[in-house]
Design a protein around this motif. Structure first.
Motif, PDB file in Angstrom:
ATOM      1  N   GLU A 169      53.886 -60.107  -0.935  1.00 40.50           N
ATOM      2  CA  GLU A 169      53.618 -60.172   0.648  1.00 40.50           C
ATOM      3  C   GLU A 169      53.174 -61.487   1.119  1.00 40.50           C
ATOM      4  OE1 GLU A 169      53.942 -57.370   2.921  1.00 40.50           O
ATOM      5  OE2 GLU A 169      55.135 -56.795   1.041  1.00 40.50           O
ATOM      6  N   VAL A 170      52.493 -62.275   0.612  1.00 35.75           N
ATOM      7  CA  VAL A 170      51.785 -63.273   0.883  1.00 35.75           C
ATOM      8  C   VAL A 170      52.772 -64.960   0.483  1.00 35.75           C
ATOM      9  CG1 VAL A 170      49.620 -64.967   1.179  1.00 35.75           C
ATOM     10  CG2 VAL A 170      49.365 -62.382   1.085  1.00 35.75           C
ATOM     11  N   TYR A 171      52.939 -64.962  -0.613  1.00 36.87           N
ATOM     12  CA  TYR A 171      53.450 -66.035  -1.200  1.00 36.87           C
ATOM     13  C   TYR A 171      54.970 -66.095  -1.051  1.00 36.87           C
ATOM     14  CZ  TYR A 171      48.886 -66.861  -3.286  1.00 36.87           C
ATOM     15  OH  TYR A 171      47.743 -67.083  -3.632  1.00 36.87           O
ATOM     16  N   GLY A 172      55.753 -64.719  -1.066  1.00 35.44           N
ATOM     17  CA  GLY A 172      57.194 -64.612  -1.347  1.00 35.44           C
ATOM     18  C   GLY A 172      57.633 -64.425  -2.579  1.00 35.44           C
ATOM     19  N   ASN A 173      56.561 -64.179  -3.289  1.00 36.81           N
ATOM     20  CA  ASN A 173      57.127 -64.083  -5.113  1.00 36.81           C
ATOM     21  C   ASN A 173      57.767 -62.708  -5.007  1.00 36.81           C
ATOM     22  OD1 ASN A 173      57.333 -63.898  -7.811  1.00 36.81           O
ATOM     23  ND2 ASN A 173      55.187 -63.954  -8.179  1.00 36.81           N
ATOM     24  N   PHE A 174      59.343 -62.733  -5.610  1.00 40.31           N
ATOM     25  CA  PHE A 174      60.239 -61.714  -5.601  1.00 40.31           C
ATOM     26  C   PHE A 174      60.111 -60.826  -6.849  1.00 40.31           C
ATOM     27  CE2 PHE A 174      62.501 -65.203  -7.733  1.00 40.31           C
ATOM     28  CZ  PHE A 174      62.876 -64.339  -8.856  1.00 40.31           C
ATOM     29  N   LEU A 175      59.005 -61.027  -7.870  1.00 43.33           N
ATOM     30  CA  LEU A 175      59.161 -60.353  -9.114  1.00 43.33           C
ATOM     31  C   LEU A 175      58.758 -58.862  -8.669  1.00 43.33           C
ATOM     32  CD1 LEU A 175      59.211 -59.945 -12.030  1.00 43.33           C
ATOM     33  CD2 LEU A 175      56.313 -60.725 -11.811  1.00 43.33           C
ATOM     34  N   PHE A 176      57.721 -58.608  -7.788  1.00 33.53           N
ATOM     35  CA  PHE A 176      57.670 -57.040  -7.686  1.00 33.53           C
ATOM     36  C   PHE A 176      58.473 -56.391  -6.760  1.00 33.53           C
ATOM     37  CE2 PHE A 176      56.012 -53.574  -4.914  1.00 33.53           C
ATOM     38  CZ  PHE A 176      55.114 -52.998  -5.694  1.00 33.53           C
ATOM     39  N   ASP A 177      59.363 -57.141  -5.903  1.00 35.46           N
ATOM     40  CA  ASP A 177      60.556 -56.404  -5.246  1.00 35.46           C
ATOM     41  C   ASP A 177      61.737 -56.366  -6.104  1.00 35.46           C
ATOM     42  OD1 ASP A 177      59.036 -56.516  -2.955  1.00 35.46           O
ATOM     43  OD2 ASP A 177      59.901 -58.415  -2.373  1.00 35.46           O
ATOM     44  N   PHE A 178      61.937 -57.364  -7.170  1.00 35.01           N
ATOM     45  CA  PHE A 178      62.811 -57.291  -8.074  1.00 35.01           C
ATOM     46  C   PHE A 178      62.830 -55.913  -8.960  1.00 35.01           C
ATOM     47  CE2 PHE A 178      64.458 -58.385 -12.557  1.00 35.01           C
ATOM     48  CZ  PHE A 178      65.748 -58.346 -12.008  1.00 35.01           C
ATOM     49  N   ILE A 179      61.729 -55.843  -9.502  1.00 35.71           N
ATOM     50  CA  ILE A 179      61.377 -54.762 -10.296  1.00 35.71           C
ATOM     51  C   ILE A 179      61.452 -53.307  -9.596  1.00 35.71           C
ATOM     52  CG2 ILE A 179      59.493 -53.529 -11.785  1.00 35.71           C
ATOM     53  CD1 ILE A 179      58.768 -56.228 -12.514  1.00 35.71           C
ATOM     54  N   PHE A 180      60.975 -53.224  -8.331  1.00 31.41           N
ATOM     55  CA  PHE A 180      60.969 -52.243  -7.823  1.00 31.41           C
ATOM     56  C   PHE A 180      62.181 -51.660  -7.160  1.00 31.41           C
ATOM     57  CE2 PHE A 180      59.543 -48.809  -4.912  1.00 31.41           C
ATOM     58  CZ  PHE A 180      58.259 -48.365  -5.344  1.00 31.41           C
ATOM     59  N   THR A 181      62.869 -52.608  -6.655  1.00 30.47           N
ATOM     60  CA  THR A 181      64.295 -52.010  -6.024  1.00 30.47           C
ATOM     61  C   THR A 181      65.438 -52.521  -6.901  1.00 30.47           C
ATOM     62  OG1 THR A 181      64.576 -54.479  -4.867  1.00 30.47           O
ATOM     63  CG2 THR A 181      63.126 -52.683  -3.849  1.00 30.47           C
ATOM     64  N   LEU A 182      65.447 -53.179  -7.949  1.00 29.77           N
ATOM     65  CA  LEU A 182      66.646 -53.347  -8.843  1.00 29.77           C
ATOM     66  C   LEU A 182      66.556 -52.835  -9.984  1.00 29.77           C
ATOM     67  CD1 LEU A 182      69.109 -56.009  -8.222  1.00 29.77           C
ATOM     68  CD2 LEU A 182      68.556 -55.314 -10.462  1.00 29.77           C
ATOM     69  N   PHE A 183      65.524 -53.451 -10.855  1.00 26.05           N
ATOM     70  CA  PHE A 183      65.320 -53.235 -12.340  1.00 26.05           C
ATOM     71  C   PHE A 183      65.132 -52.021 -12.598  1.00 26.05           C
ATOM     72  CE2 PHE A 183      63.058 -53.422 -16.047  1.00 26.05           C
ATOM     73  CZ  PHE A 183      63.976 -53.972 -17.039  1.00 26.05           C
ATOM     74  N   LEU A 184      64.243 -51.186 -11.667  1.00 29.81           N
ATOM     75  CA  LEU A 184      63.675 -50.052 -11.870  1.00 29.81           C
ATOM     76  C   LEU A 184      64.792 -48.873 -11.652  1.00 29.81           C
ATOM     77  CD1 LEU A 184      61.394 -48.025 -12.856  1.00 29.81           C
ATOM     78  CD2 LEU A 184      60.522 -47.909 -10.682  1.00 29.81           C
ATOM     79  N   PRO A 185      65.645 -48.989 -10.689  1.00 26.91           N
ATOM     80  CA  PRO A 185      66.730 -48.089 -10.552  1.00 26.91           C
ATOM     81  C   PRO A 185      67.653 -48.359 -11.545  1.00 26.91           C
ATOM     82  CG  PRO A 185      66.184 -49.063  -8.198  1.00 26.91           C
ATOM     83  CD  PRO A 185      65.456 -49.831  -9.463  1.00 26.91           C
ATOM     84  N   CYS A 186      67.972 -49.313 -12.048  1.00 24.78           N
ATOM     85  CA  CYS A 186      69.028 -49.579 -12.921  1.00 24.78           C
ATOM     86  C   CYS A 186      68.431 -48.903 -14.335  1.00 24.78           C
ATOM     87  CB  CYS A 186      69.227 -51.117 -13.324  1.00 24.78           C
ATOM     88  SG  CYS A 186      70.188 -51.868 -12.009  1.00 24.78           S
ATOM     89  N   VAL A 187      67.247 -49.233 -14.724  1.00 23.28           N
ATOM     90  CA  VAL A 187      66.530 -48.626 -15.954  1.00 23.28           C
ATOM     91  C   VAL A 187      66.673 -46.849 -15.747  1.00 23.28           C
ATOM     92  CG1 VAL A 187      64.724 -48.559 -17.287  1.00 23.28           C
ATOM     93  CG2 VAL A 187      65.439 -50.700 -16.560  1.00 23.28           C
ATOM     94  N   SER A 188      66.242 -46.618 -14.845  1.00 22.60           N
ATOM     95  CA  SER A 188      66.249 -45.157 -14.456  1.00 22.60           C
ATOM     96  C   SER A 188      67.827 -44.739 -14.456  1.00 22.60           C
ATOM     97  CB  SER A 188      65.801 -44.703 -13.160  1.00 22.60           C
ATOM     98  OG  SER A 188      64.517 -45.356 -12.773  1.00 22.60           O
ATOM     99  N   CYS A 189      68.764 -45.136 -14.148  1.00 20.93           N
ATOM    100  CA  CYS A 189      70.202 -44.729 -14.426  1.00 20.93           C
ATOM    101  C   CYS A 189      70.388 -44.819 -15.973  1.00 20.93           C
ATOM    102  CB  CYS A 189      71.246 -45.630 -13.640  1.00 20.93           C
ATOM    103  SG  CYS A 189      71.127 -45.607 -12.025  1.00 20.93           S
ATOM    104  N   ILE A 190      70.234 -45.835 -16.777  1.00 21.95           N
ATOM    105  CA  ILE A 190      70.286 -45.903 -18.127  1.00 21.95           C
ATOM    106  C   ILE A 190      69.510 -44.828 -18.800  1.00 21.95           C
ATOM    107  CG2 ILE A 190      69.907 -47.337 -19.980  1.00 21.95           C
ATOM    108  CD1 ILE A 190      70.374 -49.852 -18.388  1.00 21.95           C
ATOM    109  N   LEU A 191      68.361 -44.744 -18.323  1.00 20.71           N
ATOM    110  CA  LEU A 191      67.483 -43.534 -19.030  1.00 20.71           C
ATOM    111  C   LEU A 191      68.322 -41.998 -19.154  1.00 20.71           C
ATOM    112  CD1 LEU A 191      63.706 -44.362 -18.020  1.00 20.71           C
ATOM    113  CD2 LEU A 191      64.958 -44.499 -20.438  1.00 20.71           C
ATOM    114  N   ALA A 192      69.050 -41.934 -17.980  1.00 18.42           N
ATOM    115  CA  ALA A 192      69.718 -40.799 -17.690  1.00 18.42           C
ATOM    116  C   ALA A 192      70.600 -40.435 -18.917  1.00 18.42           C
ATOM    117  CB  ALA A 192      70.148 -40.561 -16.309  1.00 18.42           C
ATOM    118  N   GLY A 193      71.139 -41.603 -19.370  1.00 19.18           N
ATOM    119  CA  GLY A 193      72.444 -41.525 -20.371  1.00 19.18           C
ATOM    120  C   GLY A 193      71.730 -41.324 -21.883  1.00 19.18           C
ATOM    121  N   ILE A 194      70.454 -41.363 -21.969  1.00 20.32           N
ATOM    122  CA  ILE A 194      69.951 -41.392 -23.454  1.00 20.32           C
ATOM    123  C   ILE A 194      70.200 -39.870 -23.865  1.00 20.32           C
ATOM    124  CG2 ILE A 194      68.031 -41.568 -24.954  1.00 20.32           C
ATOM    125  CD1 ILE A 194      67.160 -43.667 -23.139  1.00 20.32           C
TER     126      ILE A 194
END
Length: 576
Positions: free
Chosen positions: A551-576
């Motif tokens: 929110e303050v610095y503009g570090n995209f790590l939180f946004d990347f994990i929450f909006t892209l990486f976590l949904p992708c991993v969730s879709c992969i988990l559904a295929g296990i």
């Protein structure tokens, strides 16, 4: 002529059959080779020795004359006395010293920081106000179109021994010395910001940057200087300096031009003895430490905020301790004098040397041309697996799959938007704490995973396979793109996720419900254990820190994990 053609003899078909049959083995092979390649890059025989690409710096021709240790000690005593007074060390005191030195062009800048998590509610203790003080030394032999910044933050909130009093005193002594010289071709800004966040406020105020960040309110700076070509940040932990080091990791893993890093390292190593011989294992550990710091995207000092807005910057950091041979104030002053005299020789902005590199030691580095091949190999199994799905499955519902993937990402982005606008959903008298916020984030992440699992359970096999294919392509494309500016984070994500994708990826969840629910129960159990053991010691501080920097610095790590990486991993988990 058709009788002479054998369609089964097409070499491309053979290659496709090999890819479909052995893509997992290819993925394991590329993963293993990338790790071995990365380890070899830490060896001196496989990386590069530093050199200067910008000849105009002329660091070898600089002669240092600064020898004002007594004056630095005098300033230290004066600043400590003001700190111990009832009013404390105020920006007015800094301005007064600047005027006494002869720097009459001074200014104060106010800023206000609203903590993105803790400032909600009636308790306003997490709303911080600060004042930056600075002075400008105008060049006597130039038109003022170019400038340098000498930044020494004052940490008023830290303990008495770690407020950078010695650093500010050194800056005053150098400012007085610099004013007596006639060779300056660039304006020099002597900046004393209120902490690291004050440096960000000054850069935004001077450059008059307008963005959507409502957590940091800054005043525009009226006293302007020319194009800022470089900024040197200086911090001393105490009066007894045992070691000097350069810090240069910026926001989102951004790095300064390698020539600027090499410049300070050259003068530091010239003043201090440094053992250039080190074992391969030590170089591997140094490379890992560098990559670990870069992967977080957290700036290691005020230089990160200058880098964010296109100003090359590094930090010279002096560690305090109990050593037999401390660094003398005069030696530190000569390092800074030499650095500014070399930067004064610049004819244009830094552009010739590397902006993308990894460091194994002060005199060795790994260029992008050396580290990108293993980075590409560690992620190779992701597009290979997507290609195998595309070639194997003949009835993929691509349109429906893309639509479902858009819904999944819309859910993630909506939850992320709620986190940034929680004030609109919470009562005005609700007092937010770090623990409550961490549980909210964990709850939203778990909610996202569960909703995606439920959503995919109602889709057909062809739709699910299409979603898997697009998820892998999206994850691979995003990681390859991010590898251009934060390779360390991509290496870390690739090392952790590629074995999972390569070895455990299965495409038919509807045919094995007992395995599916058993795996979900196992993952929930592991997640629950991690949360119960490490929630307060690690997870709460990590989530709060990551969101604050987002929110303050503009570090995209939180946004990347929450909006892209976590949904992708969730879709992969559904295929296990």
């Amino acid at each position: 002529m058709g009788l002479l053609t054998n369609p089964n003899a097409d070499d491309s078909n053979k290659l496709l059959n090999i890819l479909q049959t052995h893509n997992g083995k290819f993925g394991i092979l590329s993963y293993t080779l990338s790790l071995i390649w990365l380890l070899f890059l830490a060896n001196v025989n496989y990386n590069l020795k530093i050199y200067f690409s910008e000849n105009a710096l002329l660091p070898g021709l600089v002669v240092e004359h600064f020898d004002e240790a007594t004056k630095i000690n005098s300033y230290v005593s004066e600043l400590v006395a003001k700190e111990k007074s009832e009013a404390g060390l105020r920006p007015e005191d800094i301005i007064t010293i600047f005027h006494r030195i002869g720097l009459t062009e001074t200014e104060r800048q106010n800023f206000t920081l609203f903590h993105p998590i803790l400032s909600h509610g009636q308790d306003k203790s997490e709303i911080t106000s600060g004042i930056n003080a600075f002075a400008v030394l105008r060049a006597k032999r130039a038109a003022g179109t170019e400038s340098l910044v000498f930044n020494t933050p004052y940490f008023s909130k830290n303990g008495s021994g770690r407020r950078n009093i010695a650093g500010i005193a050194t800056m005053f002594a150098l400012a007085e010395y610099f004013q007596q010289q006639v060779y300056w071709a660039k304006d020099i800004v002597f900046l004393v910001p209120d902490g690291h966040i004050g440096s960000l406020a000054w850069v935004k105020g001077h450059q008059e940057i307008r963005d959507n960040n409502k957590n940091l309110l800054v005043e525009n700076v009226r006293t302007k200087v020319g194009n800022i070509q470089a900024a040197v940040n200086f911090i001393l932990e105490g009066n007894k300096v045992c070691s000097l080091e350069t810090k240069f990791h910026g926001v989102n893993g951004q790095l300064p031009n390698l020539d600027l890093v090499n410049l300070l390292n050259k003068f530091v190593l010239h003043m201090r003895d440094y053992d250039r011989s080190s074992a391969w294992e030590d170089d591997v550990w140094k490379l890992f430490t560098f990559m670990k710091t870069q992967a977080t995207g957290t700036p290691t000092g005020s230089h990160g905020f200058f880098l964010k807005y296109g100003i090359e910057s590094v930090t010279l950091f002096g560690k305090a301790g109990n050593c037999k041979r401390p660094t003398h104030y005069s030696d530190v002053g000569r390092i800074l004098e030499a650095s500014f005299r070399s930067l004064n020789n610049l004819l244009e902005r830094f552009h010739q040397s590397f902006f993308f590199y990894l460091k194994t030691s002060p005199h060795r580095f790994v260029s992008i041309g050396l580290y990108f091949p293993p980075l590409a190999l560690v992620l190779l199994s992701i597009p290979l697996k997507a290609s195998a799905i595309w070639l194997t499955e003949t009835n993929l519902e691509t349109t429906v799959g893309l639509f479902c993937l858009a819904i999944i990402h819309f859910l993630a982005i909506s939850l992320r938007w709620i986190l940034s606008h929680m004030d609109s959903f919470l009562p005005s008298d609700f007092q937010m704490t770090s623990e409550i916020f961490a549980y909210i984030v964990c709850g939203m992440g778990l909610c996202q995973i569960i909703l995606i699992q439920i959503f995919l359970r109602f889709q057909s096999k062809d739709v699910i396979n299409a979603i898997y294919c697009f998820v892998l392509l999206e994850l691979g494309a995003s990681l390859y793109t991010m590898g251009l500016f934060n390779p360390s984070l991509v290496f870390l994500i690739g090392i952790l996720t590629v074995p999972f994708v390569t070895l455990f990826f299965v495409f038919y969840p509807l045919q094995r419900p007992h395995i599916y629910f058993g795996t979900c129960a196992l993952l929930v159990g592991i997640l629950g254990y991690i949360l119960s053991v490490h929630m307060n010691s690690f997870i709460v501080p990590a989530l709060n820190k990551s969101f604050y920097e987002s929110e303050v610095y503009g570090n995209f790590l939180f946004d990347f994990i929450f909006t892209l990486f976590l949904p992708c991993v969730s879709c992969i988990l559904a295929g296990i």
